[in-house]
Scaffold this motif. Structure first.
Motif, PDB file in Angstrom:
ATOM      1  N   UNK A  14       0.835  -1.200   0.000  1.00 45.56           N
ATOM      2  CA  UNK A  14       0.000   0.000   0.000  1.00 45.56           C
ATOM      3  C   UNK A  14       0.873   1.254   0.000  1.00 45.56           C
ATOM      4  N   UNK A  15       0.495   2.224  -0.787  1.00 46.08           N
ATOM      5  CA  UNK A  15       1.169   3.517  -0.827  1.00 46.08           C
ATOM      6  C   UNK A  15       0.267   4.566  -0.192  1.00 46.08           C
ATOM      7  N   UNK A  16       0.879   5.521   0.505  1.00 47.15           N
ATOM      8  CA  UNK A  16       0.083   6.602   1.078  1.00 47.15           C
ATOM      9  C   UNK A  16       0.945   7.842   1.207  1.00 47.15           C
ATOM     10  N   UNK A  17       0.278   8.972   1.410  1.00 46.76           N
ATOM     11  CA  UNK A  17       0.961  10.259   1.515  1.00 46.76           C
ATOM     12  C   UNK A  17       0.582  10.928   2.830  1.00 46.76           C
ATOM     13  N   UNK A  18       1.556  11.603   3.423  1.00 44.17           N
ATOM     14  CA  UNK A  18       1.338  12.377   4.645  1.00 44.17           C
ATOM     15  C   UNK A  18       1.584  13.840   4.290  1.00 44.17           C
ATOM     16  N   UNK A  19       0.550  14.669   4.439  1.00 44.27           N
ATOM     17  CA  UNK A  19       0.664  16.100   4.172  1.00 44.27           C
ATOM     18  C   UNK A  19       0.898  16.833   5.483  1.00 44.27           C
ATOM     19  N   UNK A  20       1.835  17.785   5.464  1.00 43.20           N
ATOM     20  CA  UNK A  20       2.170  18.563   6.650  1.00 43.20           C
ATOM     21  C   UNK A  20       2.110  20.039   6.320  1.00 43.20           C
ATOM     22  N   UNK A  21       1.591  20.843   7.244  1.00 36.85           N
ATOM     23  CA  UNK A  21       1.515  22.293   7.068  1.00 36.85           C
ATOM     24  C   UNK A  21       2.349  22.942   8.164  1.00 36.85           C
ATOM     25  N   UNK A  22       3.337  23.737   7.728  1.00 34.13           N
ATOM     26  CA  UNK A  22       4.209  24.449   8.656  1.00 34.13           C
ATOM     27  C   UNK A  22       3.868  25.934   8.615  1.00 34.13           C
ATOM     28  N   UNK A  59       3.988  30.461   5.573  1.00 35.30           N
ATOM     29  CA  UNK A  59       3.462  29.097   5.642  1.00 35.30           C
ATOM     30  C   UNK A  59       3.990  28.263   4.479  1.00 35.30           C
ATOM     31  N   UNK A  60       4.275  26.995   4.772  1.00 34.26           N
ATOM     32  CA  UNK A  60       4.715  26.057   3.735  1.00 34.26           C
ATOM     33  C   UNK A  60       3.969  24.746   3.916  1.00 34.26           C
ATOM     34  N   UNK A  61       3.747  24.076   2.815  1.00 35.19           N
ATOM     35  CA  UNK A  61       3.133  22.748   2.812  1.00 35.19           C
ATOM     36  C   UNK A  61       4.153  21.755   2.303  1.00 35.19           C
ATOM     37  N   UNK A  62       4.280  20.632   3.006  1.00 34.68           N
ATOM     38  CA  UNK A  62       5.173  19.554   2.578  1.00 34.68           C
ATOM     39  C   UNK A  62       4.373  18.272   2.472  1.00 34.68           C
ATOM     40  N   UNK A  63       4.814  17.404   1.578  1.00 36.99           N
ATOM     41  CA  UNK A  63       4.134  16.133   1.383  1.00 36.99           C
ATOM     42  C   UNK A  63       5.174  15.026   1.394  1.00 36.99           C
ATOM     43  N   UNK A  64       4.957  14.032   2.253  1.00 33.01           N
ATOM     44  CA  UNK A  64       5.829  12.869   2.357  1.00 33.01           C
ATOM     45  C   UNK A  64       5.079  11.689   1.753  1.00 33.01           C
ATOM     46  N   UNK A  65       5.609  11.151   0.653  1.00 32.47           N
ATOM     47  CA  UNK A  65       4.953  10.050  -0.051  1.00 32.47           C
ATOM     48  C   UNK A  65       5.717   8.771   0.247  1.00 32.47           C
ATOM     49  N   UNK A  66       5.002   7.764   0.735  1.00 35.58           N
ATOM     50  CA  UNK A  66       5.600   6.462   1.032  1.00 35.58           C
ATOM     51  C   UNK A  66       5.050   5.476   0.012  1.00 35.58           C
TER      52      UNK A  66
END
Length: 129
Positions: A14-22, A59-66
């Motif tokens: 399974x693949x998923x993404x984690x979105x983070x807002x700084x 503000x910045x948005x980052x996305x970690x894709x696994x």
């Protein structure tokens, strides 16, 4: 055992993404499987061309894709004989852990307790004076 193996295969592929807002250097919000909403301090782009001054947003948005595995191959030829023995003994002992007894077995039904002549707890008492 097969359900455990199915769960392992499901989560490994399974693949998923984690979105983070700084906001600055502080992590404000995280989200899994969806976009983050933000903290509301994002700068709006001006609608008119008259405002040519632009300021960088804090503000910045980052996305970690696994990513999961794309190819899953199970080959029993690569497992050694010792690993076969370990797997079979593990499965056998794991299955036998959950076997229920057919009836409650009491082993002390024909056991007669010893006759108490003296109070044993009184013999072992010590008193601090």
């Amino acid at each position: 055992m097969s359900s455990l193996l199915a769960i392992v295969v499901l989560f490994s592929t399974m693949s998923f993404a984690i979105d983070m807002h700084y906001c600055g250097d502080i992590l404000v919000e995280t989200a899994v499987f969806q976009k983050v909403e933000g903290c509301g301090m994002e700068m709006q782009n001006p609608q008119t061309k008259e405002c040519s001054i632009t300021k960088k947003s804090c503000c910045t948005d980052e996305q970690l894709v696994i990513d999961g595995q794309d190819d899953l191959q199970l080959s029993l030829d690569t497992i050694s004989f010792e690993q076969h023995i370990f797997i079979t003994s593990f499965v056998y002992t794991y299955i036998s852990l959950f076997e229920n007894l057919e009836e409650n077995v009491t082993l002390y039904t024909k056991y007669n307790p010893p006759l108490v002549v003296k109070d044993i707890f009184k013999l072992d008492e010590t008193y601090l004076i």
